[in-house]
Scaffold this motif. Structure first.
Motif, PDB file in Angstrom:
ATOM      1  N   GLU A  15      75.096  49.602  58.408  1.00  8.98           N
ATOM      2  CA  GLU A  15      74.544  50.862  58.913  1.00  8.98           C
ATOM      3  C   GLU A  15      75.606  51.947  58.967  1.00  8.98           C
ATOM      4  OE1 GLU A  15      72.776  49.994  62.667  1.00  8.98           O
ATOM      5  OE2 GLU A  15      70.864  49.348  61.785  1.00  8.98           O
ATOM      6  N   ASN A  16      76.810  51.600  59.443  1.00  3.71           N
ATOM      7  CA  ASN A  16      77.888  52.583  59.508  1.00  3.71           C
ATOM      8  C   ASN A  16      78.252  53.105  58.118  1.00  3.71           C
ATOM      9  OD1 ASN A  16      78.098  52.367  62.287  1.00  3.71           O
ATOM     10  ND2 ASN A  16      79.658  50.781  62.210  1.00  3.71           N
ATOM     11  N   PHE A  17      78.296  52.201  57.142  1.00  9.15           N
ATOM     12  CA  PHE A  17      78.610  52.610  55.775  1.00  9.15           C
ATOM     13  C   PHE A  17      77.536  53.558  55.231  1.00  9.15           C
ATOM     14  CE2 PHE A  17      78.067  52.109  51.206  1.00  9.15           C
ATOM     15  CZ  PHE A  17      79.349  52.383  50.741  1.00  9.15           C
ATOM     16  N   CYS A  18      76.273  53.206  55.461  1.00 12.90           N
ATOM     17  CA  CYS A  18      75.178  54.022  54.937  1.00 12.90           C
ATOM     18  C   CYS A  18      75.135  55.399  55.592  1.00 12.90           C
ATOM     19  CB  CYS A  18      73.841  53.303  55.133  1.00 12.90           C
ATOM     20  SG  CYS A  18      73.630  51.856  54.068  1.00 12.90           S
ATOM     21  N   VAL A  19      75.423  55.469  56.897  1.00 10.33           N
ATOM     22  CA  VAL A  19      75.415  56.750  57.589  1.00 10.33           C
ATOM     23  C   VAL A  19      76.454  57.696  56.989  1.00 10.33           C
ATOM     24  CG1 VAL A  19      75.997  57.874  59.779  1.00 10.33           C
ATOM     25  CG2 VAL A  19      74.453  55.933  59.757  1.00 10.33           C
ATOM     26  N   ARG A  20      77.598  57.143  56.619  1.00 15.16           N
ATOM     27  CA  ARG A  20      78.676  57.989  56.091  1.00 15.16           C
ATOM     28  C   ARG A  20      78.539  58.286  54.613  1.00 15.16           C
ATOM     29  NH1 ARG A  20      83.537  54.435  58.744  1.00 15.16           N
ATOM     30  NH2 ARG A  20      82.631  54.283  60.804  1.00 15.16           N
ATOM     31  N   TRP A  27      70.540  58.359  52.192  1.00 20.18           N
ATOM     32  CA  TRP A  27      69.258  58.153  51.524  1.00 20.18           C
ATOM     33  C   TRP A  27      68.784  56.715  51.680  1.00 20.18           C
ATOM     34  CZ3 TRP A  27      69.245  54.312  47.960  1.00 20.18           C
ATOM     35  CH2 TRP A  27      70.481  53.924  47.423  1.00 20.18           C
ATOM     36  N   ALA A  28      69.724  55.772  51.761  1.00 20.58           N
ATOM     37  CA  ALA A  28      69.363  54.358  51.888  1.00 20.58           C
ATOM     38  C   ALA A  28      68.681  54.093  53.229  1.00 20.58           C
ATOM     39  CB  ALA A  28      70.604  53.487  51.731  1.00 20.58           C
ATOM     40  N   ILE A  29      69.177  54.744  54.294  1.00 23.18           N
ATOM     41  CA  ILE A  29      68.561  54.566  55.610  1.00 23.18           C
ATOM     42  C   ILE A  29      67.159  55.143  55.618  1.00 23.18           C
ATOM     43  CG2 ILE A  29      68.715  55.230  58.042  1.00 23.18           C
ATOM     44  CD1 ILE A  29      71.717  55.081  57.835  1.00 23.18           C
ATOM     45  N   LEU A  51      67.493  60.623  60.649  1.00 21.33           N
ATOM     46  CA  LEU A  51      67.616  59.891  59.394  1.00 21.33           C
ATOM     47  C   LEU A  51      66.385  59.044  59.105  1.00 21.33           C
ATOM     48  CD1 LEU A  51      71.295  58.615  59.133  1.00 21.33           C
ATOM     49  CD2 LEU A  51      70.231  60.565  58.033  1.00 21.33           C
ATOM     50  N   THR A  52      65.812  58.465  60.158  1.00 21.31           N
ATOM     51  CA  THR A  52      64.695  57.538  59.950  1.00 21.31           C
ATOM     52  C   THR A  52      63.359  58.243  60.131  1.00 21.31           C
ATOM     53  OG1 THR A  52      64.576  56.857  62.271  1.00 21.31           O
ATOM     54  CG2 THR A  52      66.119  55.666  60.849  1.00 21.31           C
TER      55      THR A  52
END
Length: 400
Positions: A58-63, A67-69, A316-317
Protein backbone atom coordinates in the motif's frame (compact mmCIF):
# COMPACT_ATOMS: atom_id res chain seq x y z
CA UNK A 1 -18.21 -14.43 50.30
CA UNK A 2 -19.10 -13.53 46.73
CA UNK A 3 -16.60 -12.93 43.94
CA UNK A 4 -17.88 -11.03 40.92
CA UNK A 5 -15.99 -11.37 37.68
CA UNK A 6 -16.10 -8.36 35.42
CA UNK A 7 -17.48 -8.98 31.99
CA UNK A 8 -15.16 -8.71 29.02
CA UNK A 9 -15.88 -6.80 25.84
CA UNK A 10 -13.29 -7.08 23.06
CA UNK A 11 -12.86 -4.24 20.53
CA UNK A 12 -11.01 -5.15 17.33
CA UNK A 13 -9.87 -2.06 15.47
CA UNK A 14 -7.46 -0.95 12.79
CA UNK A 15 -4.23 0.41 14.28
CA UNK A 16 -4.86 3.60 12.32
CA UNK A 17 -8.16 4.06 14.22
CA UNK A 18 -6.66 4.53 17.68
CA UNK A 19 -8.81 7.60 18.40
CA UNK A 20 -11.99 5.63 17.67
CA UNK A 21 -10.86 2.77 19.91
CA UNK A 22 -10.15 5.06 22.86
CA UNK A 23 -13.52 6.80 22.51
CA UNK A 24 -15.44 3.53 22.32
CA UNK A 25 -13.51 1.91 25.17
CA UNK A 26 -13.98 4.87 27.52
CA UNK A 27 -17.68 5.11 26.71
CA UNK A 28 -18.39 1.45 27.50
CA UNK A 29 -16.28 1.38 30.66
CA UNK A 30 -17.85 4.59 31.97
CA UNK A 31 -21.42 3.43 31.42
CA UNK A 32 -21.42 -0.35 31.86
CA UNK A 33 -19.57 -1.12 35.08
CA UNK A 34 -18.42 -3.71 36.03
CA UNK A 35 -17.08 -4.22 32.53
CA UNK A 36 -13.54 -4.56 31.20
CA UNK A 37 -12.88 -3.53 27.61
CA UNK A 38 -9.93 -5.13 25.86
CA UNK A 39 -9.04 -3.14 22.75
CA UNK A 40 -6.82 -4.99 20.27
CA UNK A 41 -5.43 -3.33 17.16
CA UNK A 42 -4.72 -4.96 13.80
CA UNK A 43 -1.21 -5.94 14.91
CA UNK A 44 -2.83 -8.22 17.48
CA UNK A 45 -5.47 -10.00 15.41
CA UNK A 46 -3.83 -10.20 11.97
CA UNK A 47 -0.95 -12.54 11.02
CA UNK A 48 2.34 -10.62 10.93
CA UNK A 49 3.71 -11.52 7.49
CA UNK A 50 0.55 -10.85 5.40
CA UNK A 51 -0.07 -7.64 7.38
CA UNK A 52 3.42 -6.27 6.79
CA UNK A 53 3.42 -7.30 3.14
CA UNK A 54 0.09 -5.57 2.57
CA UNK A 55 1.25 -2.39 4.34
CA UNK A 56 4.44 -2.27 2.26
CA UNK A 57 2.48 -2.74 -0.95
CA UNK A 58 0.00 0.00 0.00
CA UNK A 59 2.80 2.43 0.86
CA UNK A 60 4.51 1.74 -2.47
CA UNK A 61 1.29 2.22 -4.43
CA UNK A 62 0.43 5.48 -2.64
CA UNK A 63 3.79 6.95 -3.63
CA UNK A 64 4.29 5.48 -7.07
CA UNK A 65 1.10 3.85 -8.41
CA UNK A 66 -2.05 5.51 -7.11
CA UNK A 67 -3.96 4.22 -10.11
CA UNK A 68 -3.47 0.70 -8.71
CA UNK A 69 -5.28 1.60 -5.48
CA UNK A 70 -8.17 3.15 -7.41
CA UNK A 71 -8.42 0.12 -9.69
CA UNK A 72 -8.23 -2.33 -6.78
CA UNK A 73 -10.99 -0.47 -4.89
CA UNK A 74 -13.29 -0.64 -7.94
CA UNK A 75 -12.70 -4.37 -8.35
CA UNK A 76 -13.19 -4.98 -4.63
CA UNK A 77 -16.51 -3.11 -4.66
CA UNK A 78 -17.77 -5.38 -7.46
CA UNK A 79 -16.60 -8.51 -5.63
CA UNK A 80 -18.29 -7.41 -2.40
CA UNK A 81 -21.57 -6.69 -4.17
CA UNK A 82 -21.49 -10.14 -5.76
CA UNK A 83 -20.77 -11.68 -2.33
CA UNK A 84 -23.69 -9.81 -0.74
CA UNK A 85 -26.09 -10.97 -3.45
CA UNK A 86 -24.88 -14.55 -3.09
CA UNK A 87 -25.18 -14.52 0.71
CA UNK A 88 -28.66 -13.01 0.59
CA UNK A 89 -29.85 -16.01 -1.46
CA UNK A 90 -28.09 -18.67 0.62
CA UNK A 91 -29.67 -20.31 3.65
CA UNK A 92 -27.86 -19.67 6.94
CA UNK A 93 -26.23 -22.82 8.30
CA UNK A 94 -24.77 -23.52 11.72
CA UNK A 95 -22.53 -26.34 10.48
CA UNK A 96 -18.85 -25.79 9.86
CA UNK A 97 -17.51 -26.34 6.38
CA UNK A 98 -14.14 -27.98 5.76
CA UNK A 99 -12.81 -24.65 4.51
CA UNK A 100 -13.79 -22.95 7.76
CA UNK A 101 -12.12 -25.65 9.85
CA UNK A 102 -8.85 -25.34 7.96
CA UNK A 103 -8.89 -21.56 7.59
CA UNK A 104 -6.01 -20.21 9.69
CA UNK A 105 -6.66 -16.52 9.06
CA UNK A 106 -8.73 -16.28 12.23
CA UNK A 107 -6.30 -18.19 14.47
CA UNK A 108 -5.40 -15.09 16.48
CA UNK A 109 -9.04 -14.10 16.97
CA UNK A 110 -9.81 -17.67 18.10
CA UNK A 111 -7.04 -17.34 20.70
CA UNK A 112 -8.49 -13.99 21.84
CA UNK A 113 -11.92 -15.59 22.31
CA UNK A 114 -10.49 -18.53 24.27
CA UNK A 115 -8.37 -16.25 26.47
CA UNK A 116 -10.93 -13.58 27.40
CA UNK A 117 -14.26 -15.37 26.85
CA UNK A 118 -15.92 -12.06 25.97
CA UNK A 119 -19.61 -11.29 26.11
CA UNK A 120 -19.28 -9.42 22.82
CA UNK A 121 -16.77 -8.51 20.14
CA UNK A 122 -17.09 -5.05 18.61
CA UNK A 123 -15.41 -4.70 15.22
CA UNK A 124 -14.68 -1.24 13.85
CA UNK A 125 -12.95 -2.54 10.71
CA UNK A 126 -14.44 -4.84 8.00
CA UNK A 127 -11.67 -7.43 7.95
CA UNK A 128 -11.85 -7.76 11.74
CA UNK A 129 -15.59 -8.43 11.39
CA UNK A 130 -14.98 -11.20 8.85
CA UNK A 131 -12.39 -12.85 11.11
CA UNK A 132 -14.58 -12.53 14.22
CA UNK A 133 -17.49 -14.27 12.49
CA UNK A 134 -15.21 -17.05 11.28
CA UNK A 135 -13.63 -17.44 14.74
CA UNK A 136 -17.04 -17.69 16.42
CA UNK A 137 -17.98 -20.54 14.07
CA UNK A 138 -14.70 -22.33 14.70
CA UNK A 139 -14.79 -22.00 18.49
CA UNK A 140 -18.59 -22.31 18.77
CA UNK A 141 -18.43 -19.53 21.36
CA UNK A 142 -21.64 -17.93 22.63
CA UNK A 143 -20.94 -14.25 22.11
CA UNK A 144 -22.37 -11.32 20.21
CA UNK A 145 -20.59 -9.78 17.25
CA UNK A 146 -21.25 -6.10 16.72
CA UNK A 147 -20.12 -3.97 13.79
CA UNK A 148 -19.35 -0.33 14.67
CA UNK A 149 -19.46 1.37 11.26
CA UNK A 150 -17.78 4.64 12.20
CA UNK A 151 -18.00 6.46 8.89
CA UNK A 152 -20.31 8.76 6.96
CA UNK A 153 -21.23 6.14 4.33
CA UNK A 154 -21.47 2.35 4.31
CA UNK A 155 -18.48 0.24 3.35
CA UNK A 156 -19.97 -2.83 1.65
CA UNK A 157 -17.34 -5.05 3.29
CA UNK A 158 -19.29 -4.60 6.56
CA UNK A 159 -22.40 -6.26 5.11
CA UNK A 160 -22.26 -9.71 6.68
CA UNK A 161 -25.48 -11.45 7.63
CA UNK A 162 -24.00 -13.35 10.58
CA UNK A 163 -23.39 -10.05 12.41
CA UNK A 164 -25.69 -9.64 15.42
CA UNK A 165 -25.97 -5.86 15.34
CA UNK A 166 -24.81 -2.85 13.33
CA UNK A 167 -24.13 0.50 15.00
CA UNK A 168 -24.14 3.14 12.26
CA UNK A 169 -23.70 6.91 12.12
CA UNK A 170 -26.76 8.04 10.15
CA UNK A 171 -30.08 6.97 8.66
CA UNK A 172 -28.67 6.82 5.15
CA UNK A 173 -26.31 4.03 6.21
CA UNK A 174 -29.19 2.23 7.91
CA UNK A 175 -31.18 2.40 4.67
CA UNK A 176 -28.21 1.02 2.71
CA UNK A 177 -27.96 -1.96 5.09
CA UNK A 178 -31.70 -2.62 4.77
CA UNK A 179 -31.39 -2.48 0.97
CA UNK A 180 -28.64 -5.11 1.14
CA UNK A 181 -30.94 -7.43 3.10
CA UNK A 182 -29.91 -6.81 6.73
CA UNK A 183 -32.99 -7.11 9.02
CA UNK A 184 -34.09 -3.75 10.39
CA UNK A 185 -34.01 -5.02 14.00
CA UNK A 186 -30.25 -5.51 13.75
CA UNK A 187 -29.53 -1.88 12.80
CA UNK A 188 -29.12 0.92 15.34
CA UNK A 189 -28.35 4.54 14.44
CA UNK A 190 -25.99 5.60 17.24
CA UNK A 191 -23.82 8.36 15.77
CA UNK A 192 -20.03 8.40 15.71
CA UNK A 193 -18.35 7.45 18.99
CA UNK A 194 -16.07 10.32 19.99
CA UNK A 195 -14.70 11.85 23.14
CA UNK A 196 -16.37 15.03 24.41
CA UNK A 197 -14.78 18.26 23.20
CA UNK A 198 -11.84 19.24 25.37
CA UNK A 199 -11.58 22.53 27.19
CA UNK A 200 -8.33 23.76 25.69
CA UNK A 201 -6.21 26.72 26.72
CA UNK A 202 -5.75 28.03 23.18
CA UNK A 203 -2.80 30.41 23.81
CA UNK A 204 -0.96 27.75 25.82
CA UNK A 205 -1.66 25.05 23.23
CA UNK A 206 -0.48 27.27 20.38
CA UNK A 207 2.71 27.94 22.29
CA UNK A 208 3.22 24.22 23.02
CA UNK A 209 2.90 23.48 19.30
CA UNK A 210 5.51 26.12 18.49
CA UNK A 211 3.17 28.85 17.24
CA UNK A 212 4.62 32.11 18.49
CA UNK A 213 2.34 34.51 16.55
CA UNK A 214 -1.37 35.33 16.30
CA UNK A 215 -1.81 34.32 12.65
CA UNK A 216 -4.56 31.81 11.65
CA UNK A 217 -3.76 28.09 11.63
CA UNK A 218 -4.39 25.90 8.57
CA UNK A 219 -4.11 22.17 9.37
CA UNK A 220 -3.30 19.65 6.61
CA UNK A 221 -4.13 16.00 7.20
CA UNK A 222 -3.45 13.12 4.84
CA UNK A 223 -5.27 10.50 6.92
CA UNK A 224 -3.87 6.99 6.68
CA UNK A 225 -1.61 8.10 3.84
CA UNK A 226 0.42 10.53 6.01
CA UNK A 227 0.00 13.35 3.42
CA UNK A 228 1.48 11.23 0.60
CA UNK A 229 -1.65 11.94 -1.47
CA UNK A 230 -1.45 15.67 -0.66
CA UNK A 231 2.23 16.34 -1.36
CA UNK A 232 1.57 18.88 -4.13
CA UNK A 233 -1.17 20.54 -2.07
CA UNK A 234 1.21 20.90 0.88
CA UNK A 235 4.00 22.30 -1.30
CA UNK A 236 1.67 24.90 -2.80
CA UNK A 237 0.44 25.89 0.68
CA UNK A 238 4.05 26.17 1.86
CA UNK A 239 4.63 28.66 -0.96
CA UNK A 240 1.47 30.52 0.02
CA UNK A 241 2.75 31.14 3.56
CA UNK A 242 5.39 33.40 2.01
CA UNK A 243 2.76 35.84 0.73
CA UNK A 244 -0.31 35.28 2.95
CA UNK A 245 -0.03 35.48 6.75
CA UNK A 246 -1.04 32.11 8.23
CA UNK A 247 0.52 29.12 10.00
CA UNK A 248 0.63 25.78 8.20
CA UNK A 249 0.41 22.83 10.59
CA UNK A 250 1.10 19.48 8.88
CA UNK A 251 -0.21 16.35 10.65
CA UNK A 252 2.38 13.60 10.29
CA UNK A 253 1.17 11.25 13.09
CA UNK A 254 4.65 9.96 13.89
CA UNK A 255 5.78 9.61 10.26
CA UNK A 256 9.21 11.18 10.62
CA UNK A 257 10.08 10.55 6.99
CA UNK A 258 7.23 12.90 6.04
CA UNK A 259 8.60 15.64 8.24
CA UNK A 260 12.11 15.24 6.83
CA UNK A 261 10.77 15.29 3.27
CA UNK A 262 9.05 18.66 3.69
CA UNK A 263 11.87 20.23 5.69
CA UNK A 264 14.32 19.42 2.90
CA UNK A 265 12.26 21.23 0.25
CA UNK A 266 13.26 24.76 -0.86
CA UNK A 267 9.67 25.90 -0.18
CA UNK A 268 10.10 25.19 3.53
CA UNK A 269 10.55 28.17 5.82
CA UNK A 270 10.72 27.94 9.58
CA UNK A 271 8.32 29.83 11.79
CA UNK A 272 5.11 29.53 9.78
CA UNK A 273 5.37 25.82 8.88
CA UNK A 274 5.06 23.34 11.73
CA UNK A 275 4.39 19.63 12.27
CA UNK A 276 2.14 17.66 14.59
CA UNK A 277 3.26 14.08 15.23
CA UNK A 278 0.81 12.85 17.89
CA UNK A 279 -2.40 10.84 17.48
CA UNK A 280 -4.69 13.10 19.54
CA UNK A 281 -6.10 15.20 16.73
CA UNK A 282 -8.54 17.03 19.04
CA UNK A 283 -5.59 19.10 20.28
CA UNK A 284 -4.96 20.67 16.88
CA UNK A 285 -8.65 20.99 16.04
CA UNK A 286 -9.13 23.11 19.14
CA UNK A 287 -6.71 25.74 17.78
CA UNK A 288 -7.29 25.26 14.02
CA UNK A 289 -9.00 27.82 11.80
CA UNK A 290 -9.20 25.67 8.62
CA UNK A 291 -8.72 21.95 7.94
CA UNK A 292 -7.52 20.55 4.62
CA UNK A 293 -8.03 16.78 4.63
CA UNK A 294 -8.65 13.65 2.61
CA UNK A 295 -12.13 12.16 3.34
CA UNK A 296 -11.12 10.72 6.74
CA UNK A 297 -14.15 10.42 9.08
CA UNK A 298 -12.35 10.74 12.42
CA UNK A 299 -10.53 14.02 11.79
CA UNK A 300 -13.40 15.58 9.80
CA UNK A 301 -15.85 14.75 12.58
CA UNK A 302 -13.38 16.22 15.09
CA UNK A 303 -13.27 19.40 13.00
CA UNK A 304 -17.07 19.53 13.02
CA UNK A 305 -17.06 19.27 16.84
CA UNK A 306 -14.83 22.34 17.13
CA UNK A 307 -16.50 24.37 14.38
CA UNK A 308 -13.52 24.20 12.01
CA UNK A 309 -14.33 24.69 8.28
CA UNK A 310 -13.21 21.70 6.18
CA UNK A 311 -11.69 21.63 2.70
CA UNK A 312 -12.06 18.05 1.40
CA UNK A 313 -9.64 16.77 -1.23
CA UNK A 314 -10.28 13.77 -3.48
CA UNK A 315 -9.63 10.34 -2.03
CA UNK A 316 -7.90 7.37 -3.62
CA UNK A 317 -10.53 4.68 -3.13
CA UNK A 318 -14.10 4.47 -4.30
CA UNK A 319 -15.33 4.45 -0.71
CA UNK A 320 -13.42 7.63 0.21
CA UNK A 321 -14.88 9.50 -2.73
CA UNK A 322 -18.37 8.26 -1.86
CA UNK A 323 -17.90 9.68 1.65
CA UNK A 324 -16.67 12.95 0.15
CA UNK A 325 -19.76 13.13 -2.07
CA UNK A 326 -21.97 12.59 1.01
CA UNK A 327 -20.36 15.55 2.78
CA UNK A 328 -20.37 17.81 -0.28
CA UNK A 329 -24.01 17.04 -1.05
CA UNK A 330 -24.94 18.30 2.42
CA UNK A 331 -22.77 21.43 2.08
CA UNK A 332 -20.67 20.36 5.07
CA UNK A 333 -17.29 20.70 3.34
CA UNK A 334 -15.69 22.67 0.52
CA UNK A 335 -14.57 20.24 -2.24
CA UNK A 336 -11.32 20.63 -4.19
CA UNK A 337 -9.76 18.46 -6.90
CA UNK A 338 -6.35 19.98 -7.59
CA UNK A 339 -3.56 21.60 -5.53
CA UNK A 340 -4.35 24.97 -7.11
CA UNK A 341 -8.00 24.64 -6.07
CA UNK A 342 -6.79 23.86 -2.55
CA UNK A 343 -4.77 27.09 -2.46
CA UNK A 344 -7.72 29.09 -3.80
CA UNK A 345 -10.09 27.54 -1.22
CA UNK A 346 -7.71 28.29 1.67
CA UNK A 347 -7.36 31.92 0.56
CA UNK A 348 -11.13 32.24 0.21
CA UNK A 349 -11.80 30.93 3.72
CA UNK A 350 -9.00 33.01 5.23
CA UNK A 351 -10.36 36.27 3.80
CA UNK A 352 -14.12 35.58 3.68
CA UNK A 353 -15.28 35.37 7.29
CA UNK A 354 -18.95 34.84 6.33
CA UNK A 355 -18.16 31.80 4.19
CA UNK A 356 -15.87 30.45 6.91
CA UNK A 357 -18.65 30.86 9.46
CA UNK A 358 -21.15 29.12 7.17
CA UNK A 359 -19.09 25.91 7.04
CA UNK A 360 -18.27 26.14 10.75
CA UNK A 361 -21.97 26.34 11.71
CA UNK A 362 -22.91 23.51 9.32
CA UNK A 363 -20.27 21.23 10.85
CA UNK A 364 -21.25 22.10 14.40
CA UNK A 365 -24.91 21.38 13.62
CA UNK A 366 -24.11 17.99 12.08
CA UNK A 367 -21.85 17.05 14.99
CA UNK A 368 -24.49 18.16 17.48
CA UNK A 369 -27.17 16.00 15.87
CA UNK A 370 -24.90 12.96 15.71
CA UNK A 371 -23.71 13.25 19.29
CA UNK A 372 -26.86 14.55 20.95
CA UNK A 373 -29.41 12.25 19.30
CA UNK A 374 -27.59 9.04 20.07
CA UNK A 375 -23.82 9.45 20.27
CA UNK A 376 -23.44 10.27 23.98
CA UNK A 377 -27.02 10.45 25.18
CA UNK A 378 -29.42 8.03 26.83
CA UNK A 379 -30.27 6.78 23.35
CA UNK A 380 -26.84 5.23 22.83
CA UNK A 381 -26.82 3.84 26.36
CA UNK A 382 -30.19 2.21 25.73
CA UNK A 383 -29.09 0.78 22.39
CA UNK A 384 -25.83 -0.64 23.70
CA UNK A 385 -27.59 -2.10 26.73
CA UNK A 386 -30.02 -3.90 24.41
CA UNK A 387 -27.26 -5.06 22.10
CA UNK A 388 -24.74 -6.28 24.67
CA UNK A 389 -27.21 -7.10 27.45
CA UNK A 390 -24.72 -5.90 30.01
CA UNK A 391 -27.32 -5.33 32.71
CA UNK A 392 -28.53 -8.92 32.68
CA UNK A 393 -27.85 -11.00 35.82
CA UNK A 394 -24.22 -12.07 36.17
CA UNK A 395 -23.93 -15.81 35.47
CA UNK A 396 -20.27 -15.77 36.48
CA UNK A 397 -20.83 -14.74 40.09
CA UNK A 398 -19.40 -17.35 42.48
CA UNK A 399 -20.44 -17.83 46.10
CA UNK A 400 -17.70 -19.03 48.41
Amino acid sequence: MQIRWNRHIVVLYDKKQSELSVSLKNFIMDNFSPCDVISIDSDGYLPALPRKARASLENFCVRHARWAIKSASEKQAKREQARIEEQSKARPSETLSKIEKKDRRSARVCNIIKRYRPEAIICTEPHALELAILARKQTRAKLRIIAEVADFVLDSRFVRFETDNFLVENEEMAMALKKDGIPVEKILVTGLPSRPSKVVDVPQTRKALGIENDKPVVVVNGGVYATDTLREDVIQLMKLTQTVPFNLLIVTAGQYRVRRYYMDLPEFSGGSILFYEEDDIDVVMAIADILVSVPSPSIIFSAFKYGVPVIATKGLTRHENTARFFLVKRALVMPVKTPQETVTAVKELLFDSLRREKFAVAGLSYSGLSRNDAGHSKGRLKHLNEVMRLNAPQKSDIDI
